[in-house]
Every structure is written in C-alpha cells, then in structure tokens.
Motif scaffolding. Sequence first.
Motif, PDB file in Angstrom:
ATOM      1  N   TYR A 420       5.761  -2.941 -11.798  1.00 43.75           N
ATOM      2  CA  TYR A 420       4.101  -2.500 -13.181  1.00 43.75           C
ATOM      3  C   TYR A 420       4.059  -1.452 -13.054  1.00 43.75           C
ATOM      4  N   ARG A 421       2.993  -1.030 -13.752  1.00 44.38           N
ATOM      5  CA  ARG A 421       1.958  -0.609 -14.088  1.00 44.38           C
ATOM      6  C   ARG A 421       1.233  -0.795 -12.306  1.00 44.38           C
ATOM      7  N   ILE A 422       0.480   1.148 -12.208  1.00 41.77           N
ATOM      8  CA  ILE A 422      -0.810   0.168 -11.216  1.00 41.77           C
ATOM      9  C   ILE A 422      -1.966   0.851 -12.090  1.00 41.77           C
ATOM     10  N   ASP A 423      -2.396  -0.844 -11.801  1.00 43.14           N
ATOM     11  CA  ASP A 423      -3.462  -1.323 -13.486  1.00 43.14           C
ATOM     12  C   ASP A 423      -3.992  -2.504 -12.117  1.00 43.14           C
ATOM     13  N   LEU A 424      -4.897  -1.325 -12.029  1.00 44.19           N
ATOM     14  CA  LEU A 424      -6.769  -2.095 -11.389  1.00 44.19           C
ATOM     15  C   LEU A 424      -7.504  -2.008 -12.523  1.00 44.19           C
ATOM     16  N   HIS A 425      -8.154  -3.319 -12.341  1.00 38.66           N
ATOM     17  CA  HIS A 425      -9.524  -4.071 -14.062  1.00 38.66           C
ATOM     18  C   HIS A 425     -10.572  -2.920 -12.785  1.00 38.66           C
ATOM     19  N   PRO A 426     -11.312  -3.383 -13.746  1.00 37.56           N
ATOM     20  CA  PRO A 426     -12.769  -2.376 -13.333  1.00 37.56           C
ATOM     21  C   PRO A 426     -13.422  -3.130 -11.337  1.00 37.56           C
ATOM     22  N   SER A 427     -14.211  -2.487 -11.034  1.00 32.99           N
ATOM     23  CA  SER A 427     -14.419  -3.247  -9.969  1.00 32.99           C
ATOM     24  C   SER A 427     -15.411  -3.320  -9.985  1.00 32.99           C
ATOM     25  N   THR A 428     -15.977  -3.609  -8.521  1.00 30.01           N
ATOM     26  CA  THR A 428     -17.521  -4.312  -8.186  1.00 30.01           C
ATOM     27  C   THR A 428     -17.872  -2.916  -7.725  1.00 30.01           C
ATOM     28  N   GLY A 429     -17.068  -1.608  -7.347  1.00 31.41           N
ATOM     29  CA  GLY A 429     -17.765  -0.536  -6.712  1.00 31.41           C
ATOM     30  C   GLY A 429     -17.959   0.154  -8.044  1.00 31.41           C
ATOM     31  N   GLY A 430     -18.588   0.151  -9.268  1.00 29.58           N
ATOM     32  CA  GLY A 430     -18.248   0.935 -10.680  1.00 29.58           C
ATOM     33  C   GLY A 430     -17.428   1.299 -11.386  1.00 29.58           C
ATOM     34  N   ASP A 431     -16.232   0.695 -10.689  1.00 31.71           N
ATOM     35  CA  ASP A 431     -15.212   2.178 -11.165  1.00 31.71           C
ATOM     36  C   ASP A 431     -14.825   1.158 -12.548  1.00 31.71           C
ATOM     37  N   ASN A 432     -14.136   1.950 -13.559  1.00 30.15           N
ATOM     38  CA  ASN A 432     -13.294   1.733 -14.868  1.00 30.15           C
ATOM     39  C   ASN A 432     -12.177   1.136 -14.419  1.00 30.15           C
ATOM     40  N   TYR A 433     -10.968   0.720 -15.395  1.00 29.97           N
ATOM     41  CA  TYR A 433     -10.027   1.244 -15.487  1.00 29.97           C
ATOM     42  C   TYR A 433      -9.033   2.276 -14.298  1.00 29.97           C
ATOM     43  N   ILE A 434      -8.456   1.292 -13.895  1.00 28.76           N
ATOM     44  CA  ILE A 434      -7.352   2.484 -12.910  1.00 28.76           C
ATOM     45  C   ILE A 434      -6.676   1.859 -13.370  1.00 28.76           C
ATOM     46  N   ASP A 435      -5.391   2.951 -14.042  1.00 30.24           N
ATOM     47  CA  ASP A 435      -4.476   2.874 -14.780  1.00 30.24           C
ATOM     48  C   ASP A 435      -3.344   3.341 -14.672  1.00 30.24           C
ATOM     49  N   ILE A 436      -1.956   3.576 -13.999  1.00 33.83           N
ATOM     50  CA  ILE A 436      -1.171   4.860 -13.199  1.00 33.83           C
ATOM     51  C   ILE A 436       0.328   4.469 -13.856  1.00 33.83           C
ATOM     52  N   GLY A 437       0.586   5.089 -13.911  1.00 28.70           N
ATOM     53  CA  GLY A 437       1.976   5.176 -13.994  1.00 28.70           C
ATOM     54  C   GLY A 437       2.650   4.796 -13.159  1.00 28.70           C
ATOM     55  N   SER A 438       3.491   4.048 -12.967  1.00 26.40           N
ATOM     56  CA  SER A 438       4.485   3.471 -11.664  1.00 26.40           C
ATOM     57  C   SER A 438       5.195   3.597 -12.241  1.00 26.40           C
ATOM     58  N   VAL A 439       6.993   3.629 -10.556  1.00 25.84           N
ATOM     59  CA  VAL A 439       8.140   3.258 -11.292  1.00 25.84           C
ATOM     60  C   VAL A 439       8.722   2.591 -10.323  1.00 25.84           C
ATOM     61  N   PRO A 440       9.548   1.569 -11.336  1.00 28.05           N
ATOM     62  CA  PRO A 440       9.501   0.691 -10.158  1.00 28.05           C
ATOM     63  C   PRO A 440      10.474   0.871  -8.257  1.00 28.05           C
ATOM     64  N   PHE A 441       9.890  -0.125  -7.514  1.00 26.75           N
ATOM     65  CA  PHE A 441       9.952  -0.242  -6.075  1.00 26.75           C
ATOM     66  C   PHE A 441       9.476  -1.636  -5.199  1.00 26.75           C
ATOM     67  N   GLU A 442      10.724  -0.676  -3.949  1.00 30.01           N
ATOM     68  CA  GLU A 442      11.058  -1.921  -2.787  1.00 30.01           C
ATOM     69  C   GLU A 442       9.561  -2.353  -2.004  1.00 30.01           C
ATOM     70  N   ILE A 443       9.943  -3.928  -1.712  1.00 29.24           N
ATOM     71  CA  ILE A 443       9.176  -3.974  -1.293  1.00 29.24           C
ATOM     72  C   ILE A 443       9.507  -3.683   0.625  1.00 29.24           C
ATOM     73  N   PRO A 444       8.774  -2.958   1.794  1.00 30.36           N
ATOM     74  CA  PRO A 444       9.535  -3.590   3.372  1.00 30.36           C
ATOM     75  C   PRO A 444       9.196  -4.453   3.896  1.00 30.36           C
ATOM     76  N   LEU A 445      10.187  -4.530   4.892  1.00 28.13           N
ATOM     77  CA  LEU A 445       9.506  -5.726   5.786  1.00 28.13           C
ATOM     78  C   LEU A 445       8.566  -5.297   6.152  1.00 28.13           C
ATOM     79  N   GLY A 446       8.054  -4.081   6.748  1.00 24.87           N
ATOM     80  CA  GLY A 446       7.081  -3.440   7.426  1.00 24.87           C
ATOM     81  C   GLY A 446       6.179  -3.881   6.829  1.00 24.87           C
ATOM     82  N   ALA A 447       5.323  -4.185   5.914  1.00 33.45           N
ATOM     83  CA  ALA A 447       4.119  -4.501   5.323  1.00 33.45           C
ATOM     84  C   ALA A 447       4.271  -5.689   5.096  1.00 33.45           C
ATOM     85  N   LEU A 448       5.707  -6.153   5.520  1.00 38.75           N
ATOM     86  CA  LEU A 448       4.911  -7.741   5.963  1.00 38.75           C
ATOM     87  C   LEU A 448       4.508  -8.208   7.421  1.00 38.75           C
TER      88      LEU A 448
END
Length: 532
Positions: A420-448
Amino acid sequence: MIPEADILVVGGGLGGVAAALAACRAGRSVVLTEETDWIGGQLTSQAVPPDEHPWVEQFGTTASYRRLREEIRRYYRHWYPLRAEASALTDLNPGAGRVSKLCHEPKVALAVLEGMLAPHRAAGRLTVLTEHRPVSAESDNDVVRSVTLKDLRDGTRRTVTACYVLDATETGELLHLAGVEHANGAEARAEFDEPHAPDEAQPLNQQGITVCFALSHHEGEDHTIDRPDDYAFWRGHRPSFWPGPLLGFEAPDPRTLAPVPRTFVPNPDLDPLGVSADQSADAGDKELWGFRRILARRLHTPGAFESDITLVNWPLNDYWLKPYIGQEDEALREARQLSLSLLYWLQTEAPRADGGTGFPGLRIRPDVTGTADGLAKAAYVRESRRIKAVSTVTEHDVAIDLVGPYGGTRHRDSVGVGGYRIDLHPSTGGDNYIDIGSVPFEIPLGALLPRRVRNLLPAGKNIGTTHITNGCYRLHPVEWNVGEVAGALAAHCVAEDVEPHQVQAEDKRFEEFARLLDRAGVQRHWPDVRGY
C-alpha cells in the motif's frame, strides 16, 4: 498460578480474530476479548471497507484472508438477489466501490467472521468475551502474568491468566497497561533518519481518526436529523492547510496536496459492473458517492433495493483536533459531532449539481452500523501505540523514492507480505497528508517482538513500525497477516516450549516455524511486482 487459557487475545478486530483462528487451528485454548459487541474491527464495528493492494485477487495475502474475502462474496451470492451476470463474477464487488475490489456491508463481514470462529467455540477451544475492556495487567520478570478485564455491561471484573498474551487492541492498550516499551506519535528524524520524520519527537502527533456512517438516498423524502450541538463550530471550521471550510467539497489531493473538488451525486444512473477499483491507477476518492459504496442497487434485480448504500469515510469527517490516544473520550465525542455535522450539512447546505442546496433525502442507516444513532460502533483508528521492537520497519525499507520501484528490504525472518502507499492522513500535529509511493513489502518477525517482554506479542497496528511506515502497514490484510502470525507463533511456542525471541534469532528454529506458516498459506515473499 494455573493459566486459564494457553493464549489470551485482547482485542477482537481483524488481527485479533486472525490470531484466535490460527491458535485454535493449532489446537490451543484461546480467550478472545472485544470492547464492542461486534468482532471484526475495521471491517465491522468501524465500518471501513477493506483498503487493499491492486494484486489482492491473485496474491499478496494469507490463504485465510483470501478465504474471508471469498466467503463474503459467497454470502452475497447465496442470500442477495444479484443479477445473474453479477453473481457469476469471480471478482464480485458487492458495493461496486472504488476504494476496494471488495466493498461490502459490515454485517456481512460480521456474519462470516462469526462463522469462521463457530467450530472452535463449539469445540470449547475458544471463549469470546465481547463488551470487555482491559483495565490492568500484572507483570513479573519480563512476563505478563495476567490481564484484568472490565465487563462494560455490568462493571464486573475478570482476571485472565495465559501463557501468552496478544495485544490486538486498536490503540496498543496493553502495551501501556503492561509497561511494555513503546512509541507513540512521530519519532524524531535522528532516531531512524527518515526523510519525512520531524526534527524532534512528537508523541502527540497522531493520525486523525474517523467516525464512519452509512447513507442511502430517497428522493422526495426528508430525513434531516436534528442540528448537532457542535454544528456551528464545524460549519465554520477551516484548517490552515485546507483550501476552504472542512465541510465543503474541495479538499487536498492526498498525493499532490493541490486543491481538488469532489463531486457528490447520490444514486447515479450508471451500471456498477463498469466500476474498476485499482488504487495504483486511481485513488477513486474524487466521486464521493461511489468511493466507498457498500451496496450497489443496480447489481441486483430491479426493485430489490430503493437506493445504494455508501459508507462515509471522507476527508470531510477525518478528525485531528485532539490526539485519540490519551484523550479517547473527548476526542471521540468531538469526532462524532463532526460526523453528525457533516451529515446535517449534506442534508441542508451542500451544493447540488442543479444549483440548489441540501439533500434531505439522505438517510443515515443505523441498521447497517448496528447502533441507535447510525454512527459506527467504534472510531476508525489509523495509528496505534507501537512496540519498541527487535526490528523496526522504517521509511528506508519501503519508500519508493529511497529503494526504487522494484526495491524493498528482504527480511531473513519474513512472516508475511503487504502492499500500500505510505498513506498518512492529516494529523494532530498539524500535518497535511503525507502520501508517499511505496513498494510491496515483507513483514519481519522481529517487528512482532518487544525488545524486553517475553510473552506479549502485538497482533495488529502496534508492531514495530514508525509513525511514517505505519501508513502502509496499518491496512486490513496486513493487520490480518500480523494477527495470524502472532497467534501461530504463540501456539508454536507453547507446543515446543520455546520463546518467540529464540524462534526469531535461531535459524533452525525460524525455519521450522516458517514451514508451519508456508503450510498454512502465509505468503512470505513477493513475486516481481512494481511499487506505486
């Protein structure tokens, strides 16, 4: 203390259900809890049609997630009066929405998920406690010994012990209660050198939440709701980075931030079989009625349905004035008022294509959301607390501008995939959308794996991502994949008398666990596909 179950899964969203199913399939005893009275999280109580990558019909999910999708389609084919040509479609999209190849009603997903759990409940392996919320956790020597739950119906408390505890809550609530080291909001750029991170850490900078609701339209009728208490505020609210009032049909394009008008025409006279849902080609968000439509009347026999049903999860009702984590009650009240104010504005003041104003025939659908007022049972929470993990996924692993369209980090300990694209909606810090192209990714077990705690595993959006990469790891199929792996890992560790950190660190142990995932149909690597 004798464990009440092998595995306690706290949180009955998609990750929690997938975790419970995986553990039960492995023969373990499981207690699954859920704060609302509906399991299913994003798909049901939050009423969010699935956000998925464009290859979802061919590959890029676990086998059990594909089964969930196909059972939803089977439900419509069996029970709904579909036109013959619609029923025959292998890739039937019941709502013909543009956000997903499988837009559907929350209650259909609920029925399917309940069916998937039913044999394990009947066998006595699974206990489901709905309307229960965790209120405390006891830990000792880096092990979570028990979790105390409050029954929201009568206030009684129940303490559950288990060999493994999985946090599948929407906000990573157990991480807080059990004292597990975690991140909240945005990390400082210096921590991971992410180009889109702020200069300093901003723990209160969290993506906005949304209280969704469903609408149908009935020409010539008046379903106008009472004017919401906060309508004057929301009617006049104009964010500093917005092109006009929030309650208006002009909003930023998430990818370019350029002002773009949205259109809104209820029940367009178009054949829904012509709708194509492909996020890589078109986000589909410029035409609001069809964007998240969950029932398309013209897919069915004439006269079966008076109106389409569309799900309102739009830029107009994203709420970001206060952080949800830490201020849940107040933020939720204001987010609910925003959604009701949007509905009232649509019914009374929204500009129409014929030059008039207001669509009084819009009817909110409590029958769709299972609530008295028609708003979703729970807020759609995009960003959770996140564990301080053995491995943290950063922008350098997935951003297309950093790794190239065919790049992306390959992980020795991959336990799944997502896209999925890196899709951040407007945030409580006052940021507008941050919508960045991304690549298909893997999920590392170390992240769990938490760095310190030995028997608590994240089973949702609370894995070891950053504020930035959470934007692509938070979607429906990835949450399911994470939950399924967490449940399978806990069951494997009980059976083999090993700990999760050993499984991840030791090649032979990881290979043994990976073979279990392979046999279960958990895809761990991508074929040659291009990011977007």
